[in-house]
Design an enzyme around this catalytic site. Sequence first.
Site, short mmCIF file in Angstrom:
data_model
loop_
_atom_site.label_atom_id
_atom_site.label_comp_id
_atom_site.label_asym_id
_atom_site.label_seq_id
_atom_site.Cartn_x
_atom_site.Cartn_y
_atom_site.Cartn_z
N PHE A 143 0.71 -1.36 0.04
CA PHE A 143 0.18 0.21 0.23
C PHE A 143 0.82 1.41 -0.12
CE2 PHE A 143 -3.20 3.37 1.87
CZ PHE A 143 -3.54 2.73 1.24
N ASP A 214 1.11 -4.81 8.20
CA ASP A 214 0.18 -3.67 8.48
C ASP A 214 -1.37 -4.67 8.19
OD1 ASP A 214 -2.51 -1.93 7.68
OD2 ASP A 214 -0.85 -0.78 5.66
N TYR A 239 -10.84 2.26 10.75
CA TYR A 239 -12.56 3.17 10.46
C TYR A 239 -13.18 1.54 8.74
CZ TYR A 239 -8.86 4.79 6.96
OH TYR A 239 -7.49 4.66 6.47
N LYS A 240 -11.99 0.69 8.74
CA LYS A 240 -12.42 -0.14 8.16
C LYS A 240 -13.52 -1.14 8.56
CE LYS A 240 -8.32 0.83 5.09
NZ LYS A 240 -8.70 1.39 4.14
N ARG A 388 -13.67 -3.64 -7.09
CA ARG A 388 -13.34 -4.28 -5.69
C ARG A 388 -14.54 -3.88 -5.04
NH1 ARG A 388 -8.95 -1.92 -0.74
NH2 ARG A 388 -11.03 -0.14 -1.11
#
Length: 416
Positions: A143, A214, A239-240, A388
Site C-alpha cells: 500500500f 499492516d 475505520y474499515k 473491488r
Amino acid sequence: MTTQTALADLQTLPVPPEVLALDARDPLAHKRGDFLLPEGVIYLDGNSLGALSRRVAARVRGVTEQEWGEALIGSWTLGAAQGRDWMALPDRVAAKIARLIGAQPDEVAVGDSTSVNTFKALAAALGVAPPERRVLLTDADNFPTDLYVAQGLSALLDGRFELRRVPAGEVGAHLGADVAAVLLTQVDYRTGRCLDLAAISAQARAAGVLTVWDLAHSAGAFPVELNAAGADFAVGCGYKYLNGGPGAPAFLYVARRHHDRAPVALSGWMGHADPFEMARDYVPAPGARRFVTGTPMVLSLSALDAALDAFADVDLQVLRAKSLALTDAFIGWLDPACARLSLELVTPRGHHERGSQVSYRHPQAREVMAELIAAGLVGDFRTPDILRFGLTPLYHSFADVYRAARGVQTILEARA
C-alpha cells in the site's frame, strides 16, 4: 430499457429460495440490525469505510452532550466507575482490539493514524535489529502509504537503511543476513490476496528478521493471531472493518518481548509513565502504552470504542466462515458470465489466500464502477483496472451479495 432503469429495483429484486435459506441459517444475521444502512443502497465498500453502528451514533451524542457538555474537564477522570473516564479510553479500546488480533491488551496502543503508527513501528523495529542489518524489505506493490513512510524514515536516517522492494511471493527468498525488518500488508488492498502471516513470521524469525504487519484489511474481517504467529510489530486502522468512522484512530501492536528495548521514536507526554508529573525527562509507560503520543482523541476514540462492542459476542471463527461463504457466493454467481463480460477474477479462490473482498479486472473498470455507484451498488475502483467489492460479515446478507452480483452483470451486459 436503460441500464439505470434495469437497476432501479435492485434492492427489491426477487431472491431465490436457496439464497434466502442461507440467510435464515446465518448465525450473524441479527448483527445487521446494529447498523444504520441507507435504503436503496447495497454497500460493498466497508473495506474503505465501515458502516455506521447504531451504538456509535448514540455514544457520540452522549459524549458530546453529557461527558463534554455537562461534565466538561471532569470527564478526564470522573467517569471511571462507569468506564467513561477519558484518560483510560486508549487502554479500553486497545483491550477490545487485542482480542481481534490475537494479542494481549498491554501489547496494543491506540491513537494517531495508521501512517504515523507505521513510522513508530518501523523505527522501533530498526532500533531493535542488530546494527549490521541495514535493509528494510517490503512488498514492491505494498500500500502506498507504507512505502512512503518507509522512504521518509530512510531519508530521516540519512539513508543508513536501504528500502528493498521485491514481489510479495518472493519475500522468503530475500530474508538474508543483511535484512533488519520486513514490512508487509497481510491482505492486498487491490486483489484481496491474503499472505500467510504465521508462515512468513516463522520464516523471518528463523532468519533473524523482525516483522512489521499492516492489518488494515484484516482486523475485524477475520481472526488474526499475532502472538501465536510470533509477530513482532503490527499496525492497523479503525475505520474499515472495525467500523469506527472516518479517520478513526489506528492501532499499534508491539510484542511484549520488545517492550523494554524497542525505542519510542515519538515520545509524547501521554506515553509517559506519569503524564501529570510534568517531568522534564521522558520515562516510558509500561507496555505498549508508551507508544501513545499525545492527548487522546476523545470523540473519535469514543466512536471506535462503541463500534468495537459489536464484536463482543462474536465468535471470530464464525465471522471468518461467513466471510468465506459470502465471497464464495459472489464469485460463484459471477463465474458463468466472466468470460463473456471481460471480467477477470484476481482474488484467490483458495480460502487460505483470501481476505474478505472480491476483485476483478475489467478494461473499463473506472466507468463501470461509476455506473454501479450511481445505481446504488457501492464498491470501489483501484487503478488501473480493478473493481473491488468488500464483504463485511457483520452486516451483509447473502441476499445483498446475490443482488450485487446481478447488478454487476446487468451493467456489464449493457456495455457488452
